[in-house]
Design an enzyme around this catalytic site. Sequence first.
Site, mmCIF file in Angstrom:
data_model
loop_
_atom_site.group_PDB
_atom_site.id
_atom_site.type_symbol
_atom_site.label_atom_id
_atom_site.label_comp_id
_atom_site.label_asym_id
_atom_site.label_seq_id
_atom_site.Cartn_x
_atom_site.Cartn_y
_atom_site.Cartn_z
ATOM 1 N N ASP A 1 63.492 11.955 108.118
ATOM 2 C CA ASP A 1 64.477 12.555 107.218
ATOM 3 C C ASP A 1 64.393 14.086 107.223
ATOM 4 O O ASP A 1 65.321 14.762 106.790
ATOM 5 C CB ASP A 1 64.254 12.040 105.786
ATOM 6 C CG ASP A 1 64.665 10.574 105.663
ATOM 7 O OD1 ASP A 1 65.668 10.192 106.298
ATOM 8 O OD2 ASP A 1 63.974 9.813 104.959
ATOM 9 N N LYS B 1 75.823 3.949 102.495
ATOM 10 C CA LYS B 1 76.086 4.229 103.916
ATOM 11 C C LYS B 1 77.270 3.426 104.450
ATOM 12 O O LYS B 1 77.544 3.457 105.642
ATOM 13 C CB LYS B 1 74.809 3.976 104.740
ATOM 14 C CG LYS B 1 73.605 4.813 104.239
ATOM 15 C CD LYS B 1 72.425 4.811 105.176
ATOM 16 C CE LYS B 1 71.192 5.416 104.484
ATOM 17 N NZ LYS B 1 70.223 5.997 105.380
ATOM 18 N N LYS C 1 71.330 1.483 99.618
ATOM 19 C CA LYS C 1 71.565 2.072 100.961
ATOM 20 C C LYS C 1 72.795 1.432 101.616
ATOM 21 O O LYS C 1 73.596 2.114 102.258
ATOM 22 C CB LYS C 1 70.340 1.868 101.863
ATOM 23 C CG LYS C 1 69.187 2.809 101.531
ATOM 24 C CD LYS C 1 67.959 2.544 102.378
ATOM 25 C CE LYS C 1 66.758 3.289 101.789
ATOM 26 N NZ LYS C 1 65.508 3.010 102.480
ATOM 27 N N LYS D 1 51.005 27.337 120.130
ATOM 28 C CA LYS D 1 50.201 26.440 119.299
ATOM 29 C C LYS D 1 49.702 27.189 118.062
ATOM 30 O O LYS D 1 49.140 28.295 118.181
ATOM 31 C CB LYS D 1 49.019 25.947 120.136
ATOM 32 C CG LYS D 1 48.166 24.937 119.434
ATOM 33 C CD LYS D 1 46.977 24.542 120.302
ATOM 34 C CE LYS D 1 45.985 23.761 119.454
ATOM 35 N NZ LYS D 1 44.627 23.845 119.906
ATOM 36 N N ASN E 1 56.306 8.920 112.606
ATOM 37 C CA ASN E 1 55.899 7.707 111.891
ATOM 38 C C ASN E 1 55.464 6.682 112.941
ATOM 39 O O ASN E 1 55.693 6.879 114.127
ATOM 40 C CB ASN E 1 57.075 7.182 111.032
ATOM 41 C CG ASN E 1 58.273 6.866 111.902
ATOM 42 O OD1 ASN E 1 58.261 5.931 112.686
ATOM 43 N ND2 ASN E 1 59.317 7.680 111.784
ATOM 44 N N ASP F 1 71.699 12.431 107.960
ATOM 45 C CA ASP F 1 71.573 10.970 107.878
ATOM 46 C C ASP F 1 72.612 10.395 108.845
ATOM 47 O O ASP F 1 73.811 10.365 108.558
ATOM 48 C CB ASP F 1 71.805 10.489 106.438
ATOM 49 C CG ASP F 1 71.505 8.995 106.289
ATOM 50 O OD1 ASP F 1 71.854 8.228 107.219
ATOM 51 O OD2 ASP F 1 70.931 8.609 105.271
ATOM 52 N N ILE F 2 72.151 9.947 109.998
ATOM 53 C CA ILE F 2 73.062 9.527 111.077
ATOM 54 C C ILE F 2 73.913 8.349 110.619
ATOM 55 O O ILE F 2 75.131 8.323 110.796
ATOM 56 C CB ILE F 2 72.257 9.135 112.346
ATOM 57 C CG1 ILE F 2 71.326 10.276 112.762
ATOM 58 C CG2 ILE F 2 73.188 8.754 113.488
ATOM 59 C CD1 ILE F 2 70.305 9.902 113.830
ATOM 60 N N PHE G 1 68.926 -0.687 108.662
ATOM 61 C CA PHE G 1 67.650 -1.258 108.231
ATOM 62 C C PHE G 1 67.204 -0.519 106.978
ATOM 63 O O PHE G 1 67.538 0.661 106.797
ATOM 64 C CB PHE G 1 66.587 -1.089 109.332
ATOM 65 C CG PHE G 1 66.562 -2.250 110.293
ATOM 66 C CD1 PHE G 1 67.591 -2.438 111.203
ATOM 67 C CD2 PHE G 1 65.518 -3.169 110.269
ATOM 68 C CE1 PHE G 1 67.583 -3.517 112.074
ATOM 69 C CE2 PHE G 1 65.492 -4.251 111.141
ATOM 70 C CZ PHE G 1 66.523 -4.427 112.040
HETATM 71 N N1 CTP Z 1 68.755 6.570 108.991
HETATM 72 C C1 CTP Z 1 69.546 7.431 109.697
HETATM 73 N N2 CTP Z 1 69.327 8.770 109.645
HETATM 74 C C2 CTP Z 1 68.332 9.272 108.875
HETATM 75 C C3 CTP Z 1 67.512 8.390 108.130
HETATM 76 C C4 CTP Z 1 67.743 7.043 108.208
HETATM 77 O O1 CTP Z 1 70.460 6.970 110.395
HETATM 78 N N3 CTP Z 1 68.128 10.579 108.838
HETATM 79 C C5 CTP Z 1 69.037 5.112 109.051
HETATM 80 C C6 CTP Z 1 67.872 4.252 109.557
HETATM 81 O O2 CTP Z 1 67.959 4.079 110.953
HETATM 82 C C7 CTP Z 1 68.074 2.948 108.793
HETATM 83 C C8 CTP Z 1 68.726 3.386 107.491
HETATM 84 O O3 CTP Z 1 69.270 4.666 107.734
HETATM 85 O O4 CTP Z 1 68.968 2.096 109.454
HETATM 86 C C9 CTP Z 1 67.773 3.453 106.331
HETATM 87 O O5 CTP Z 1 66.632 4.215 106.687
HETATM 88 P P1 CTP Z 1 65.393 4.351 105.696
HETATM 89 O O6 CTP Z 1 64.372 5.227 106.325
HETATM 90 O O7 CTP Z 1 64.981 2.988 105.198
HETATM 91 O O8 CTP Z 1 66.039 5.055 104.451
HETATM 92 P P2 CTP Z 1 66.547 6.485 104.158
HETATM 93 O O9 CTP Z 1 68.038 6.440 104.129
HETATM 94 O O10 CTP Z 1 65.944 7.475 105.086
HETATM 95 O O11 CTP Z 1 66.038 6.692 102.669
HETATM 96 P P3 CTP Z 1 64.519 6.790 102.120
HETATM 97 O O12 CTP Z 1 63.715 7.418 103.231
HETATM 98 O O13 CTP Z 1 64.661 7.633 100.932
HETATM 99 O O14 CTP Z 1 64.084 5.371 101.803
#
Ligand code: CTP
Length: 400
Positions: A278, A343, A339, A288, A209, A305-306, A325
């Site tokens: 994700d 979390k 969230k 390749k 991203n 999801d950390i 965030f």
């Molecule tokens: N985060 C994380 N590990 C992941 C995805 C997200 O620790 N695999 C953390 C991000 O660093 C952020 C928070 O979770 O602080 C929310 O991330 P975001 O991308 O907004 O949301 P997601 O939980 O991934 O949900 P979605 O993509 O469905 O909006």
Amino acid sequence: MALKGKSILLGVSGGIAAYKSAELVRLFTKAGATVQVVMTANARQFITPLTLQVLSGQPVCTNLFDLEFESQIGHIQVARAAHLAVLAPATANLIAKLAAGIADDYLTTVLLATTAPVLVCPAMNTKMYENLATQKNLETLRTYGHHIVEPSEGTLACKEEGTGRLAELPEILEVAGRILTPATLKGKQVLVSSGPTWERFDPVRFISNPSSGKMGYAIAQVAARRSAKVHLVSGPVSIPAPRGTTLHRVTSAMEMHDLITRLAPQMDVIVMAAAVSDYRPAQMLPQKAKKVGSDLTITLQNNPDILAQLGRSKPQAKQQILVGFAAETENLIENATSKLKAKNLDFIVANNLTQSGSGFGCDTNQVRIIDRSGDSTELPCLLKEEVAERIWDRIERLFQ
Ligand code: CTP
């Protein structure tokens, strides 16, 4: 911002790097400080007082016996008004005089009279810098409690290679800001994650991203400025690590997960600003991938999801603050609030990625902070550094 509203006494002595003092005045002024320039007679051989006067918007002090200015004992007023004295460039001669307590011109007299902290930025020929006399003088200045920004290496004006170049100006500004910032996070261990992750599917391609890392780096920078011990866990970005932070580079979400899981138990605060992928490709091809003339389907598998894991395994023995965030394109408050709860966070910083002046790559961000009591505060569009300051103010309130 650390330098806003501060009075900087900029002492310029006579070395070729004196020409850089013009840019330094501009940077301090841009950061919201007032700059009072004091020049030595030799500095005036390299740059005119007029240049520094125009840039600072203040009369430049050069002559201790100026009848008009000194009718009010101007040098003592200048010494009193300063929040910080910055000597850039500081020549070997100025450093020696300062170490010996000599006051034989305007600058050295003001330096003896001020109680403000002093930041010395040496710049000179390598041999002069390495000379035992200069090194001993710098050591003496350290024992006086003065701060020193070491010169950098490179090609010097005398064509020699080595240490002696005036430190980079943003570094001087950062150290000045740090000296002027109260150490409100002293003794705290802090982890900030930042940047994107790369999820490879062959040796030369990945899914990611556009996160630039600017928000997370600003959060790490402000924490370091407030004297926290900062671990910055960063995905691949092209900006330098803030001074005084420990940088841990990672590439994929799995690497970020493993590193953060290892460091987390010791942390007092964890701010997850990283844009973690994700999903990752289920298979990493050894070579390749070749185009085959038809559509290509890549199967993706879940990444952990950390932050959610951190929320489930908060240490029992200590207070650990968890901040996340929420990057959204719709239903900002509802999505961020769910969230926050899912979390187990102390608060969440929500931003709308579709809004101008917000999100990936910008220098500014417009966020809303939502906490577990249900309080939801919308901040105006601010520089990311200012957003970082608001986040740390909020975290410090939780510690109180
Ligand atoms: N985060 C994380 N590990 C992941 C995805 C997200 O620790 N695999 C953390 C991000 O660093 C952020 C928070 O979770 O602080 C929310 O991330 P975001 O991308 O907004 O949301 P997601 O939980 O991934 O949900 P979605 O993509 O469905 O909006």
